[in-house]
Structure formats: structure tokens, C-alpha cells
Design an enzyme around this catalytic site. Structure first.
Site, PDB file in Angstrom:
ATOM      1  N   CYS A 173       2.358   1.784  11.929  1.00 36.00           N
ATOM      2  CA  CYS A 173       3.404   2.462  11.168  1.00 36.00           C
ATOM      3  C   CYS A 173       3.982   3.649  11.917  1.00 36.00           C
ATOM      4  CB  CYS A 173       2.869   2.907   9.813  1.00 36.00           C
ATOM      5  SG  CYS A 173       2.330   1.509   8.818  1.00 36.00           S
ATOM      6  N   GLN A 183      -7.682   0.552   3.972  1.00 38.53           N
ATOM      7  CA  GLN A 183      -8.522   0.011   5.039  1.00 38.53           C
ATOM      8  C   GLN A 183      -9.946  -0.291   4.568  1.00 38.53           C
ATOM      9  OE1 GLN A 183      -7.550  -1.011   7.944  1.00 38.53           O
ATOM     10  NE2 GLN A 183      -5.510  -0.081   8.099  1.00 38.53           N
ATOM     11  N   THR A 220      11.100  -7.685 -11.308  1.00 42.09           N
ATOM     12  CA  THR A 220      10.603  -9.041 -11.520  1.00 42.09           C
ATOM     13  C   THR A 220       9.337  -9.246 -10.706  1.00 42.09           C
ATOM     14  OG1 THR A 220      12.803  -9.907 -11.952  1.00 42.09           O
ATOM     15  CG2 THR A 220      11.150 -11.498 -11.227  1.00 42.09           C
ATOM     16  N   GLY A 238       0.805  -1.212   0.000  1.00 40.51           N
ATOM     17  CA  GLY A 238       0.000   0.000   0.000  1.00 40.51           C
ATOM     18  C   GLY A 238       0.838   1.262   0.000  1.00 40.51           C
ATOM     19  N   THR A 239       1.925   1.255   0.739  1.00 39.84           N
ATOM     20  CA  THR A 239       2.766   2.453   0.812  1.00 39.84           C
ATOM     21  C   THR A 239       3.333   2.786  -0.564  1.00 39.84           C
ATOM     22  OG1 THR A 239       3.316   2.217   3.149  1.00 39.84           O
ATOM     23  CG2 THR A 239       4.926   3.349   1.784  1.00 39.84           C
ATOM     24  N   HIS A 255      -1.957  -7.437   2.720  1.00 40.67           N
ATOM     25  CA  HIS A 255      -1.974  -7.991   4.081  1.00 40.67           C
ATOM     26  C   HIS A 255      -3.073  -7.414   4.976  1.00 40.67           C
ATOM     27  CE1 HIS A 255      -0.018  -4.767   6.557  1.00 40.67           C
ATOM     28  NE2 HIS A 255       0.306  -4.346   5.361  1.00 40.67           N
ATOM     29  N   SER A 277      -3.822  -2.860  -0.367  1.00 42.54           N
ATOM     30  CA  SER A 277      -2.726  -3.651   0.183  1.00 42.54           C
ATOM     31  C   SER A 277      -3.186  -5.090   0.385  1.00 42.54           C
ATOM     32  CB  SER A 277      -2.330  -3.034   1.525  1.00 42.54           C
ATOM     33  OG  SER A 277      -1.575  -3.939   2.282  1.00 42.54           O
ATOM     34  N   ASN A 300      -7.534   4.649   9.098  1.00 42.56           N
ATOM     35  CA  ASN A 300      -6.981   3.447   9.732  1.00 42.56           C
ATOM     36  C   ASN A 300      -7.062   3.471  11.250  1.00 42.56           C
ATOM     37  OD1 ASN A 300      -5.065   5.593   9.120  1.00 42.56           O
ATOM     38  ND2 ASN A 300      -3.524   4.344  10.120  1.00 42.56           N
TER      39      ASN A 300
END
Lengths: 387, 387
Positions: A325, A180, A238, A72-73, A202, A200, A152
Site C-alpha cells: 500500500c 494480518q 447492495t 480492511g481499509t 484477500h 480483510s 504487516n
């Protein structure tokens, strides 16, 4: 001891089905997806499938509008810097909010040093922006509006459709950090009319180290990671085949299960009721209704959130004071500060973020465990003493 | 049919031990490494261990000199753009070579558009740079020399220690893209005296989607991905815990097994001998000795490499014409072109890149399979006909 994980906004437990989907690409199907031989082709095919699944979850018009990133970042960085680079000749003004995630805020701060002008919109006591303030902020130099879908820390959902309508009327690109919101709220990018959207893996029971950016066809954006011809010449490197496959699987499952996932709200409200019935001087942070179904942010007045989470941790309960974070910093939450929450409440905030593996028994355990901890901490609190 | 994978410079098969090491972090240990509770702490500990293992493989002075990225391409982008940003007040001149990987070349080309001056050093017929040309290229505006350790297409190893000596004498930072060298050659960053070095997980039997950059303590570099306080404030984004753990494990195994891995050279030379004994009009590309032990790049004069690899693929043999990252383009290899290889040879190049899972039987199969293919293709080749 019972273990209760209530930090799903920080990260989620990867689903077994996601890992199962990834494993073949960690073993026999190990080829480089850009290789044209028989070791590369099945990897390429798997990526194509995952791209279609992510596009389907987001309601994109075509799979080619999805570009995989490392998370996401990176998606937020790419969206904002990519538009700033591409539209440099048009202007240098960005509009965002004071309550964005650090991935957006710190990207904007970096760009300010590079000569961009950034407007940080204020929010009301529930964390919602003011649409009139947004309208007034737009100038002929404005090239991007970047506003998160849902916060978030507090879960507040912004009026995304109204924001994108204003952006469209003024001919300004609209990016939303939906990290989120994806998997928790049912929406389609074509309905919310975003030009760019970040997500994202995760956060939706998928793998870490993978994310995606939706880029509406025709949106002008400059590549940020240079190298080979990967990702339709938009993001070199890759391809992380297992990660992409895992994200695709997580997206496919999320699409199907959003209505079920939304029922977490009942569990969350049960937890809130249990906490407020047993503990006084408690403040709910975030909008009472316009809020993610899994998020409960509470200030225990006169206390330090850090002490509460450490005490809960000793009882097997994992919660956080806010964003993972920003952990390690002792500054009060920029989100609560922007909402005008007073000092005795900003320090004592705790975020309970539920997930699909939580049960009513988990909630009962928290409801039972929390009151004596709060009582003990308040006994020791010089602030509470003076109350 | 026998399957022979000879494209290890494109990507390698992940080792079973690496996957085993990663699995717990795909299952029970799923916490966010930045969370301070009991779900986060073991993830943090695992990352610390992996960082130490990568530092050990590279011979770094401390683990803090290792920053995890999403792969080699991001590491190259970060190194080059990060130094350019940090040293903007000092100068804007970069020196690189004409034979770098696209991750370096296209980053440099992007920076040229942003106002940087870039010198692309020439190479000799073996792909080695000229140290006098390097010395002459340095000006008082030169802020970075970025030269690959070993070339991905031909395997030629550059005179890294001499390059870094020149860089040090002139007070210029030296970055090396060591993506193909790490795990194949034994070296220590303190010996080669690099300020920055890029590496990738999936080239050393580790996971895709993860890489690292070595940044010597004190090196001035500007963060490129903005957000949370991850990776010592140098690279934002939730840590890819399984990927990092996998890279750490791959690094630990590589450190131990480089001498054994080097024996691939014997197998490669056996292959070369077998090919040249049975096929005429063959040209070895790259330096005869100063070359990666696993890499064999051969031009089959008068033929198209693409036809050869498709025919080999039908026989179960996976090779490539050059970099997987440039596949899909029909342009001749920029590496062979820079080496002055003539037109009848640049089109017909095939890269055989061996790995730890290859056997003598694999080589025998190639030696047996290749001659009739070359013979058939040459029968059809109008160029060969005119010979």
C-alpha cells in the site's frame, strides 16, 4: 523458471474452494439480497451463512456483530471515524501507534485536521508498544485506542490482551486492525476483549474487495456509508453477494486450518537459517518470537531493498520492501524508523511473507538465488565499500 | 414453472463474458496491483485497461477521471461528502430532489445533522424537477447540485443538460447519480457537462461490489476513505482486481450494445399494452416518454403492491414494489409521494424492470398470469369494494 510467491502479506492466492463457493452467485443466483422474491432469498440466505462463518472464525458472540465492508481499509476507516462521530460529545482524543498500517495512520491524520488529538505511541526495537506509555496517554477525553494486532511489515504481535485490559479499566473503546492476524493466529474476540476489529478477505485466501468489521454488541458507532437499510443499517450499499460468500468460505477454512497454517513458521525459520548461513551483515526486523508465523523481514545492510526485490523478481521470486500500500514512495519504512533501525538498515529491508502454497523447494530456491544477488549489489554499493 | 426476472433495476444477471474476463484474476493473476513484482504488474495493467473502458463508456476526457469504488452507494457518498468537505470554506448548501435514491437522500440527511443546509426540489406528476425552482434555490452558499439522471423506481429521466447548464452559469458543482442511466442511455459526460457522476457495476450486467465515480479533472473533492496511495490518492484500499476487470468488461460491452439494449422499450411497451388491455384501474407512474426504456411502474389502484409481488413470485415472476434498497420498510414510496400520487395508488405500485435476457414469451406469461391475481386480490380488497 521457478515462480516463488513470498508476498502473502500483500495479498494471497484465492483458494479454489473459495472460488467454487462464489461461482453460483456469479451465475444463476444473481438476485439482489434485499429483494424479497425468489431471486433474492437464496442470496440473503448465503449472506446469513457467511456472516455466521466469519463470526465463528472471530469467536464473536453473535453473527449480528459482523458487518461486511469492501475490505480492511474501509473497516479501519469505519471503526475509527464511526467511534469519533458517535462519541464526539465525550471527547476527541485517539491513541494509536507509530507503526500502524496507512489505513489507520492516514485516517488518524485526516481526523487531526478535523480537530481530533492523536497520540502515536512509540515502539521498542522489536516493534512492541510500551504499556506504561499507553496508560499515561489516556485522558478523560480519550475515546478510542486503536492498535494493530500484528504488524504487516515486520509481523510483530502486540500485547493485545493487556491493551484491551487497560482500555476496559479506563472505559475507552478498543479497536484492533487484525488484518494480518486473522487466519494466522488463533484467537477469539471475546478473549482479547476488543470492541471493534477489522479484517480483510484477500489476506486469508479469500476474495479482494471484501472485508468485515466486528462491532461488539452495544458499541456506539456512527454509520459512515449512507443509503439503504443494508447490513443492519450500519453500512449501505447492495451486498456484494459473491464476495461475502467467498469471505465466509475463506473464514470457514481458516478456522479449521489455523493449526496447520501455523506450521509455515518452520518453513520461514528454515529460510531465515538458510539466508543467514550464506549472507553476512543481515538484520532480523521484528520480534524474534512474538511474530506472525509467516513473516520474515530482513535488512541487508548497506543495500537498497528496491534493488534486491527487482533482482529477485528477475529470478521469479516475489517479495516486497514493506507494505504494498505504500509502494511507489521512496520514503523509508515508517515502521522500521519508529523501531529506531539505523539508516544503513532501513533502506535495505526485504519482507518475505510466506503462504500455504509455499514449499521447502521454494525456500531452497531463494536460499540459492539470494547470495549472489546480494554479493553483486554490495560490490556496486558505495556504502558497503566504505564499511 | 417459467421463471421471469423483471427486477433489473434492483440488479442484473452478470454476463458470461464478464465472468470469463474476471476468472483469470480469481486464479493465477492474483497479485496485489500495488506490488511492483511480476505478480502485481499484470493486475495493474488490467486495472488500467478497465479504467480506460469505463472512461470510454462515459465519454470522459481521460481515464484518470475514473475512480473505482465498492459500488454506486459509495460513489454517491464520496461525491457528496467529498465536495462538502472540499468546499467548506465556500458554503454549506446542497440542492437535490425529493426523489433521489436513498444513497443520496440519506447522505444529505446525515450532512444536515452536520450543519449543511439541503434543499429538496419538488417534482411534477411525472417526476420531473422544475428548472425555475432549481434556479431560485441557488444561493451564494450553494456548493453542490446533486440530481439523479434517471429515477430507479419510475424511470423518469431528468433534464440533465439544462440542470448542468444552470449549475455552470452559477459556478456550482453538478453531481449526477447515473446508476440507472449508465448502460441504458447513450450519453457522454462531456456533453451532459457533469462534474461528478456515479455508476454501479451490477446494474449493467457486471459484478456486485464494484462501482465508479467520474470526477472531472480539476474538481475539488476530499478523499473519504483514507489509507494507501490507491486510485491516484483518491480512494484507499487494495484494488478489487476481479471486480474492476468485470466492470471494465461490462462497460465495454454496454458501450457497444446500448442501441440494441434500447430495443427493450418495445418489449416493455408490449407488456404495458397487454396489462392495460386486460386490467382496469391501472395507473402508469413516471413520464410517458422521458423514461428509461426498460422501466414500467404501474399502480394497481386499491391494492397493496406487496401482495401483488408475492403472488407473482409464486408464479415465478420477480418484480418489486420499488427500490430493493428500501424493501422491508412498509412506508409508501417517497418517489410516488413526491409526485403527488394519491393514497389509493401509492400502495399498489409495482415496478417491472426489464433486461436483456427477457423475451416476448416472458411478457406473454406476465400478461396471462397477472389479471387473475389482480382480480382475486381486488375481490378481497375492502378499498376496491367501496369503489
Amino acid at each position: 523458471m521457478r515462480k516463488v510467491y513470498l508476498d502473502n502479506n500483500a495479498t494471497t492466492r484465492m483458494r479454489g474452494e473459495v472460488l467454487e463457493a462464489m461461482l453460483p452467485y456469479c451465475k444463476d443466483i444473481y438476485g439482489n439480497a434485499s429483494s424479497i422474491h425468489q431471486f433474492g432469498r437464496p442470496a440473503r440466505k448465503a449472506i446469513d451463512g457467511a456472516r455466521a462463518d466469519v463470526a465463528d472464525l472471530l469467536g464473536a458472540a453473535s453473527a449480528e456483530e459482523i458487518i461486511f465492508t469492501s475490505g480492511g481499509t474501509e473497516a479501519d476507516n469505519f471503526a475509527i471515524k464511526g467511534v469519533v462521530h458517535a462519541l464526539r460529545s465525550k471527547g476527541n482524543h485517539i491513541i494509536t501507534t507509530a507503526i500502524e498500517h496507512q489505513a489507520v495512520l492516514n485516517t488518524c491524520k485526516f481526523l487531526e485536521k478535523e480537530g481530533c488529538k492523536v497520540t502515536y505511541l512509540s515502539v521498542d526495537k522489536h516493534g512492541i508498544i510500551n504499556l506504561d506509555e499507553l496508560k499515561r496517554a489516556i485522558t478523560d477525553k480519550t475515546i478510542l485506542i486503536t492498535i494493530m494486532y500484528a504488524n504487516n511489515e515486520i509481523g510483530t504481535i502486540e500485547p493485545i490482551e493487556e491493551i484491551s485490559k487497560i482500555a476496559k479499566e479506563k472505559g475507552v473503546y478498543f479497536h484492533t486492525d487484525a488484518i494480518q492476524a486473522v487466519g494466522k493466529l488463533a484467537f477469539k474476540v471475546k478473549d482479547i476483549n476488543a470492541d471493534l476489529l477489522s479484517m480483510s478477505g484477500h489476506k486469508i485466501y479469500g476474495p479482494k474487495g471484501i472485508g468485515a468489521i466486528y462491532i461488539k454488541k452495544g458499541t456506539k458507532i456512527t454509520q459512515q456509508t449512507h443509503g439503504g437499510h443494508h447490513e443492519m443499517n450500519k453500512r449501505a450499499g447492495t451486498e456484494n453477494v459473491p464476495g461475502i460468500v467467498g469471505l465466509g468460505k475463506a473464514a470457514k477454512l481458516a478456522k479449521k486450518e489455523i493449526p496447520e497454517e501455523y506450521k509455515i513458521k518452520d518453513l520461514r525459520d528454515y529460510l531465515y537459517k538458510g539466508i543467514t548461513s550464506n549472507i553476512e551483515d543481515v538484520r532480523l526486523n521484528g520480534h524474534p518470537e512474538k511474530r506472525l508465523p509467516n513473516t520474515l523481514n530482513i535488512s541487508f545492510t548497506y543495500l537498497e531493498g528496491e534493488s534486491i526485490i527487482l533482482n529477485l523478481d528477475m529470478e521469479g521470486i516475489a517479495v516486497s520492501t514493506g507494505s504494498a500500500c505504500t509502494s511507489g514512495t521512496l520514503e523509508p519504512s515508517h515502521v522500521l524508523t519508529a523501531m529506531g533501525v539505523d539508516a544503513v538498515n532501513t533502506q535495505g529491508s526485504v519482507r518475505f511473507s510466506l503462504g500455504r502454497y509455499n514449499t521447502k523447494e521454494d525456500m531452497d530456491y531463494v536460499i540459492e538465488t539470494l547470495p549472489p544477488i546480494i554479493k553483486r549489489l554490495r560490490t556496486m554499493s558505495p556504502l558497503y565499500d566504505k564499511k
